[in-house]
Design a protein around this motif. Structure first.
Motif, PDB file in Angstrom:
ATOM      1  N   ALA A  22       0.649  -1.085   0.019  1.00 18.99           N
ATOM      2  CA  ALA A  22      -0.098   0.129   0.145  1.00 18.99           C
ATOM      3  C   ALA A  22       0.946   1.109  -0.060  1.00 18.99           C
ATOM      4  CB  ALA A  22      -0.879  -0.092   1.387  1.00 18.99           C
ATOM      5  N   THR A  23       0.287   2.208  -0.733  1.00 19.58           N
ATOM      6  CA  THR A  23       1.283   3.497  -0.997  1.00 19.58           C
ATOM      7  C   THR A  23       1.311   4.151   0.585  1.00 19.58           C
ATOM      8  OG1 THR A  23       0.457   3.972  -3.195  1.00 19.58           O
ATOM      9  CG2 THR A  23       1.539   5.773  -1.923  1.00 19.58           C
ATOM     10  N   ALA A  24       0.580   4.045   1.650  1.00 17.23           N
ATOM     11  CA  ALA A  24       0.641   4.591   2.690  1.00 17.23           C
ATOM     12  C   ALA A  24       1.909   3.813   3.577  1.00 17.23           C
ATOM     13  CB  ALA A  24      -0.334   4.690   3.409  1.00 17.23           C
ATOM     14  N   ASP A  25       1.992   2.403   3.306  1.00 15.55           N
ATOM     15  CA  ASP A  25       2.809   1.742   3.959  1.00 15.55           C
ATOM     16  C   ASP A  25       4.403   1.875   3.277  1.00 15.55           C
ATOM     17  OD1 ASP A  25       1.413   0.853   6.121  1.00 15.55           O
ATOM     18  OD2 ASP A  25       0.861  -1.092   4.857  1.00 15.55           O
ATOM     19  N   VAL A  26       4.293   2.208   2.071  1.00 15.59           N
ATOM     20  CA  VAL A  26       5.680   2.433   1.510  1.00 15.59           C
ATOM     21  C   VAL A  26       6.326   3.919   1.880  1.00 15.59           C
ATOM     22  CG1 VAL A  26       6.777   2.682  -0.989  1.00 15.59           C
ATOM     23  CG2 VAL A  26       5.058   0.591  -0.383  1.00 15.59           C
ATOM     24  N   ARG A  27       5.248   4.780   1.846  1.00 16.89           N
ATOM     25  CA  ARG A  27       5.517   6.189   2.290  1.00 16.89           C
ATOM     26  C   ARG A  27       6.252   6.007   3.857  1.00 16.89           C
ATOM     27  NH1 ARG A  27       1.278   8.437   1.159  1.00 16.89           N
ATOM     28  NH2 ARG A  27       1.665   9.107  -0.694  1.00 16.89           N
ATOM     29  N   ARG A  59       7.673   9.734  -4.506  1.00 16.01           N
ATOM     30  CA  ARG A  59       8.430   8.430  -4.692  1.00 16.01           C
ATOM     31  C   ARG A  59       7.538   7.238  -4.198  1.00 16.01           C
ATOM     32  NH1 ARG A  59      14.657   6.979  -4.047  1.00 16.01           N
ATOM     33  NH2 ARG A  59      14.600   4.640  -4.706  1.00 16.01           N
ATOM     34  N   ALA A  60       6.663   7.477  -3.354  1.00 17.01           N
ATOM     35  CA  ALA A  60       5.843   6.501  -2.674  1.00 17.01           C
ATOM     36  C   ALA A  60       5.033   5.624  -3.579  1.00 17.01           C
ATOM     37  CB  ALA A  60       5.196   7.030  -1.511  1.00 17.01           C
ATOM     38  N   PRO A  61       4.384   6.231  -4.550  1.00 14.85           N
ATOM     39  CA  PRO A  61       3.346   5.826  -5.298  1.00 14.85           C
ATOM     40  C   PRO A  61       3.966   4.934  -6.323  1.00 14.85           C
ATOM     41  CG  PRO A  61       2.576   8.044  -5.010  1.00 14.85           C
ATOM     42  CD  PRO A  61       4.047   7.833  -4.548  1.00 14.85           C
ATOM     43  N   LYS A  62       5.157   5.376  -6.956  1.00 13.44           N
ATOM     44  CA  LYS A  62       5.986   4.456  -7.759  1.00 13.44           C
ATOM     45  C   LYS A  62       6.748   3.405  -7.164  1.00 13.44           C
ATOM     46  CE  LYS A  62      10.038   4.817 -11.100  1.00 13.44           C
ATOM     47  NZ  LYS A  62      10.983   5.825 -11.454  1.00 13.44           N
ATOM     48  N   SER A  63       7.122   3.739  -5.938  1.00 13.51           N
ATOM     49  CA  SER A  63       7.966   2.740  -5.232  1.00 13.51           C
ATOM     50  C   SER A  63       6.777   1.409  -4.864  1.00 13.51           C
ATOM     51  CB  SER A  63       8.421   3.156  -4.003  1.00 13.51           C
ATOM     52  OG  SER A  63       9.498   3.902  -4.377  1.00 13.51           O
ATOM     53  N   ALA A  64       5.424   1.718  -4.441  1.00  7.34           N
ATOM     54  CA  ALA A  64       4.431   0.956  -4.101  1.00  7.34           C
ATOM     55  C   ALA A  64       4.205  -0.066  -5.483  1.00  7.34           C
ATOM     56  CB  ALA A  64       3.114   1.427  -3.804  1.00  7.34           C
TER      57      ALA A  64
END
Length: 344
Positions: A22-27, A59-64
């Protein structure tokens, strides 16, 4: 043996991983990781602004999305391979002498939780093994720093030992050689690429002894003066694995990946060598990633997929990634030997 003697605690520490894709967890993961002053070694306020206002939000959405390519039914490979390593190590050690815990430098399970379990067991000493073969301030140094930060709050601090690197341990090298032989048995390769995680050049200079490190040919020799130079350790690792596999020197290249930002990072860059090899007519490449002991985003996705795609688009025909050590028996034996020697 004295059955009443307190145990030795073993703490295996890997880098870390988001709790989910999830984007929130990656962020959340990116913020903890990149706010480490040993990872981005600039003053606190500009680091906070860079991480929280620029890197993490964008970066978080891309990394997710990248983590979704990596995730399996068991979750993050870096996490479950480290768990497997721990579970295979435990029966190899005398349970009356050792208690083994594992942790991630960032996110879960935390170093704090691992140390708490060992402290609760009233161990007589703790051996901390950061699972990074080559010492760098941003990896091994950060683990050591965090352990000391947490332990200094204890009323009673047992003897704590750190294994700072293991680039030349015979079983570490043999484990990589075994994997290399298995891949090489399937066919011939024109080039053998050893890709390591990169670091900003300034971090190498900060750790230089009396200005020895020049980020050039000085890394061709591994000496007392550069024994903790990350770049020199990487070149040394390449040479030792290449020797075990009898690889022709002219077919072996060492490079560095995962650049972040505009500052110069240690060279040569993997992305540049991909282009150079294709331009030279190299068709078949076997890639090793000996800075990582478990499959992760930087190996499976970055090296195994992204660089492969670039190479194939430029005319390459075959790009094979040697898998990481994960919980391979020879690697587990290496870890056993590392912690057992520390306890003698």
């Amino acid at each position: 043996m004295n059955k009443n003697k307190a145990k030795t605690g073993i703490l295996l520490v890997n880098l870390g991983t988001p709790d989910s894709t999830a984007t929130a967890d990656v962020r959340k993961y990116l913020r903890e990781f990149l706010m480490d002053g040993r990872v981005i070694d600039i003053p606190l306020i500009p680091r906070w602004m860079l991480v929280n206002l620029i890197i993490a939000p964008f970066r978080a959405p891309k990394s997710a999305a990248e983590y979704r390519k990596l995730w399996t039914d068991r979750g993050s490979p870096l996490l479950f391979h480290t768990v497997d390593l721990k579970e295979k190590l435990i029966p190899l050690l005398d349970s009356s002498q050792y208690q083994v815990e594992m942790a991630m430098r960032y996110q879960s399970p935390s170093i704090a939780d691992g140390l708490k379990a060992l402290n609760k067991a009233n161990v007589r000493e703790i051996i901390v093994l950061p699972l990074f073969p080559q010492y760098a301030s941003a990896t091994n140094g950060s683990v050591i720093d965090k352990v000391m930060e947490l332990a200094r709050e204890w009323q009673i601090i047992p003897n704590i030992r750190f294994i700072s690197n293991f680039v030349d341990h015979p079983l570490f090298l043999e484990a990589w050689a075994e994997l290399g032989r298995e891949m090489m048995a399937q066919g011939d390769y024109d080039r053998f690429l050893f890709s390591y995680h990169g670091l900003p050049e300034r971090q190498i200079r900060k750790g230089s002894v009396a200005g020895y490190c020049q980020l050039g040919n000085c890394c061709a020799n591994y000496t007392k003066k550069n024994q903790f130079c990350y770049r020199a350790q990487c070149f040394y690792t390449t040479r030792l694995i290449s020797e075990k596999l009898n690889l022709p020197e002219e077919k072996v290249v060492t490079c560095f990946q995962s650049r972040l930002g505009k500052d110069p990072w240690i060279k040569p860059y993997t992305e540049d060598l991909v282009k150079e090899m294709a331009a030279e007519g190299v068709k078949k490449v076997l890639v090793f990633s000996p800075a990582f002991v478990a499959d992760c985003l930087e190996t499976t996705v970055e090296v195994g997929e992204e660089y492969k795609e670039q190479f194939m688009e430029l005319g390459g025909e075959q790009w094979d990634l040697v898998p990481s050590l994960n919980s391979r028996d020879t690697w587990v034996a290496c870890v056993k030997d590392l912690v057992s020697k520390e306890n003698k």
